[in-house]
Design an enzyme around this catalytic site. Structure first.
Site, PDB file in Angstrom:
ATOM      1  N   TYR A 319      54.236  39.712 -29.297  1.00  0.00           N
ATOM      2  CA  TYR A 319      54.826  40.928 -27.699  1.00  0.00           C
ATOM      3  C   TYR A 319      55.430  41.773 -28.715  1.00  0.00           C
ATOM      4  CZ  TYR A 319      53.801  36.484 -24.922  1.00  0.00           C
ATOM      5  OH  TYR A 319      53.391  35.647 -24.371  1.00  0.00           O
ATOM      6  N   GLU A 340      50.569  42.888 -30.091  1.00  0.00           N
ATOM      7  CA  GLU A 340      50.605  43.236 -29.233  1.00  0.00           C
ATOM      8  C   GLU A 340      49.553  43.929 -28.724  1.00  0.00           C
ATOM      9  OE1 GLU A 340      53.568  44.568 -26.848  1.00  0.00           O
ATOM     10  OE2 GLU A 340      51.673  45.546 -25.724  1.00  0.00           O
ATOM     11  N   ASP A 389      58.795  37.835 -27.267  1.00  0.00           N
ATOM     12  CA  ASP A 389      59.989  39.150 -26.051  1.00  0.00           C
ATOM     13  C   ASP A 389      58.621  38.854 -25.194  1.00  0.00           C
ATOM     14  OD1 ASP A 389      61.397  40.425 -24.982  1.00  0.00           O
ATOM     15  OD2 ASP A 389      61.290  41.795 -26.755  1.00  0.00           O
ATOM     16  N   CYS A 416      63.426  38.201 -20.614  1.00  0.00           N
ATOM     17  CA  CYS A 416      63.933  39.331 -19.159  1.00  0.00           C
ATOM     18  C   CYS A 416      63.441  38.425 -18.239  1.00  0.00           C
ATOM     19  CB  CYS A 416      63.469  41.002 -19.489  1.00  0.00           C
ATOM     20  SG  CYS A 416      61.126  40.417 -19.430  1.00  0.00           S
TER      21      CYS A 416
HETATM   22  N1  SAH Z   1      59.744  43.748 -27.922  1.00  0.00           N
HETATM   23  C1  SAH Z   1      59.287  44.398 -27.645  1.00  0.00           C
HETATM   24  C2  SAH Z   1      58.214  45.052 -26.607  1.00  0.00           C
HETATM   25  C3  SAH Z   1      59.255  43.419 -26.124  1.00  0.00           C
HETATM   26  S1  SAH Z   1      58.387  44.067 -23.897  1.00  0.00           S
HETATM   27  C4  SAH Z   1      60.504  45.142 -27.829  1.00  0.00           C
HETATM   28  O1  SAH Z   1      62.448  45.032 -27.798  1.00  0.00           O
HETATM   29  O2  SAH Z   1      60.504  46.932 -27.618  1.00  0.00           O
HETATM   30  C5  SAH Z   1      57.086  42.956 -23.628  1.00  0.00           C
HETATM   31  C6  SAH Z   1      55.714  43.790 -24.543  1.00  0.00           C
HETATM   32  O3  SAH Z   1      54.764  42.158 -24.307  1.00  0.00           O
HETATM   33  C7  SAH Z   1      55.348  45.167 -24.265  1.00  0.00           C
HETATM   34  O4  SAH Z   1      54.556  45.754 -25.005  1.00  0.00           O
HETATM   35  C8  SAH Z   1      53.966  44.691 -23.450  1.00  0.00           C
HETATM   36  O5  SAH Z   1      53.121  46.200 -23.611  1.00  0.00           O
HETATM   37  C9  SAH Z   1      53.762  43.147 -23.834  1.00  0.00           C
HETATM   38  N2  SAH Z   1      52.417  42.518 -23.116  1.00  0.00           N
HETATM   39  C10 SAH Z   1      52.243  42.080 -22.495  1.00  0.00           C
HETATM   40  N3  SAH Z   1      51.809  40.663 -22.186  1.00  0.00           N
HETATM   41  C11 SAH Z   1      51.395  40.256 -23.517  1.00  0.00           C
HETATM   42  C12 SAH Z   1      49.871  39.158 -23.951  1.00  0.00           C
HETATM   43  N4  SAH Z   1      50.153  38.473 -23.425  1.00  0.00           N
HETATM   44  N5  SAH Z   1      50.097  39.911 -25.843  1.00  0.00           N
HETATM   45  C13 SAH Z   1      51.016  41.014 -26.334  1.00  0.00           C
HETATM   46  N6  SAH Z   1      51.777  41.588 -25.432  1.00  0.00           N
HETATM   47  C14 SAH Z   1      52.003  41.424 -24.710  1.00  0.00           C
END
Ligand code: SAH
Length: 461
Positions: A319, A340, A389, A416
């Site tokens: 993520y 991501e 995350d 979160c």
């Molecule tokens: N670590 C990053 C983003 C965290 S937010 C930071 O600190 O900026 C969570 C992220 O997970 C988002 O960018 C969202 O698009 C992504 N996301 C949501 N579901 C997902 C999935 N099933 N697999 C991979 N990424 C995902």
């Protein structure tokens, strides 16, 4: 004791629920009262009665709680953006840490001692207002037909007019005024959720705190050509200091999802940049970026500390968004892999690696729960450290199973939503990991939301 609707009661607010609502008890009977602050004695009107509890409405504060403070915002009670602005910031932090503790205890089934022993001091904000670098303002009409923008009231889609929210940047107001005035002048119609007609749905504003760059993105239920005299409005927006990107996003779907998939740049770049800890990040309108950059720096430092990298580890950042954590860790790792689901974010992540001269990071588009099991099956790649995350719903079981299978030494979980965090930690701790350290970082002052970083370690390492 049974109550009836419209009864008026006097009650002490003893506690606050997960959504920030006051909780009072009369003879063991629970009453939830929105806007009641822990320690208040209030008069409330019973609005809805259930078997073991009721909902009440705050009528009058009889005795003010020592934790009650004067909110800065005049619409803090109606607006859904904030929930606990009337609670002192110090108590907000206690409230949030308690919420996480309760989830770890009740959902995670960790013992009280385990939780206390591994807890580190919560990282609060120095300035709990004006911290947000992003805001999405819905556009609509009030009951007199006037075009308004602001925020949705809690749990509804009624717009509470507000152009200068005190969680956001001061430039928001000026930008919104230009757009709303332009809409009025040229009779551009705001989108109506009920009739599904109208053009302008939302206004997205983003700001790079360390670069001063601004982005405005109009979310339209239609084509940009339907927006009368767009060039004139762009000219007006360009007078604002820092304006770096103006774009439109087309969203003709009948959903609650704010942004559609298509972005068109009208003026400037298609992104803005921001800096965290000396690293530069490029952020596109569709990409996720933490909303509180000052606290993000502290959050990432914790991830780095918990990761305890020696220099040759394989790190997975699941993520990963625009690759912020991956690139932050890359300097101390052997190799970093980011996964991501949003393609635009991965495009940003790859660019960000180049901008920051990082050569040991690789990024993949995919759902973490699909990509990692497949990749692991194919290549049997070793993972020393995994960082996750996820969004509020937490990790899918397939992903957690793969993580267990990959046997990393350590896993750093950035969350979160502490209820899904607690659920996922339980799954992992039943399968060879143990809770080592955790800390809350406040990224969202005045709201009930809280970020938590957790370190779990494999027991047999
Ligand atoms: N670590 C990053 C983003 C965290 S937010 C930071 O600190 O900026 C969570 C992220 O997970 C988002 O960018 C969202 O698009 C992504 N996301 C949501 N579901 C997902 C999935 N099933 N697999 C991979 N990424 C995902």
């Amino acid at each position: 004791m049974a109550y009836e609707k419209n009864d008026v009661v006097t009650v002490l607010i003893e506690d606050m629920g997960n959504e920030g609502e006051g909780i009072g008890k009369i003879d063991g009977y629970t009453i939830f009262i929105k806007d009641g602050v822990m320690g208040d004695v209030i008069e409330a009107k019973i609005m809805k009665v259930k078997k073991n509890y009721a909902y009440g409405k705050l009528l009058r504060i009889i005795e003010k709680s020592p934790y009650r403070v004067e909110p800065r915002c005049t619409v803090h009670r109606q607006c859904g953006g904030c929930q606990i602005q009337a609670l002192s910031y110090e108590m907000q932090l206690k409230f949030k840490e308690n919420k996480v503790k309760n989830h770890l205890l009740r959902i995670g089934k960790f013992s009280y001692d385990e939780i206390e022993k591994s807890k580190e001091e919560m990282i609060g904000m120095d300035e709990p207002y004006y911290y947000r670098n992003k805001a999405q303002f819905p556009v609509g009409r009030d009951k007199h037909g006037k075009i308004i923008t602001g925020f949705f009231a809690g749990r509804t889609h009624t717009i509470i007019p507000n152009k200068n929210c005190c969680l956001g940047i001061k430039e928001n107001e000026q930008i919104l005024e230009i757009i709303i005035k332009h809409m009025e002048r040229y009779q551009i119609v705001p989108y109506d959720e009920y009739t599904k007609k109208g053009l302008v749905r939302h206004i997205l504003i983003r700001y790079g705190f360390s670069t001063g760059e601004l982005m405005v993105c109009l979310i339209l239920n239609g084509r940009k050509e339907q927006f009368t005299c767009l060039t004139k409005m762009i000219e007006d927006l360009c007078t604002i200091k820092g304006m770096a990107s103006i774009c439109v996003n087309r969203n003709e779907e009948n959903t609650n999802v704010i942004l559609g998939k298509e972005i068109q740049v009208l003026w400037g770049k298609g992104y803005i940049t921001d800096k965290i800890h000396g690293m530069t990040f490029r952020i596109s309108p569709l990409s996720f970026y933490q909303v509180n950059p000052l606290q993000t720096e502290k959050l990432y430092e914790k991830v780095l500390e918990y990761g305890d990298l020696k220099g040759n580890e394989n790190v997975w950042d699941l993520y990963c968004g625009i690759g912020t954590i991956s690139l932050f860790l890359s300097k101390k790792a052997g190799k970093v892999y980011g996964v991501e689901v949003i393609p635009q974010a991965i495009k940003d992540a790859k660019k960000n690696a180049i901008i920051n001269d990082v050569h040991n990071a690789e990024f993949f588009v995919g759902k973490a729960e699909e990509f990692l099991p497949e990749y692991n099956k194919k290549y049997g790649e070793k993972a020393d450290i995994i960082v996750v995350d996820p969004p509020r719903k937490g990790c899918q079981k397939e992903l957690l199973e793969t993580i267990v299978h990959m046997k990393p030494d350590r896993l750093v979980y950035v969350s979160c939503d502490s209820s899904t965090l607690a659920r996922d930690l339980r799954f992992l701790c039943d399968r060879g990991f143990e809770l080592k350290r955790w800390v809350c970082v406040d990224m969202f002052g005045m709201t009930v939301h809280v970020e938590t970083v957790v370190l779990i370690q494999r027991k047999d390492t």
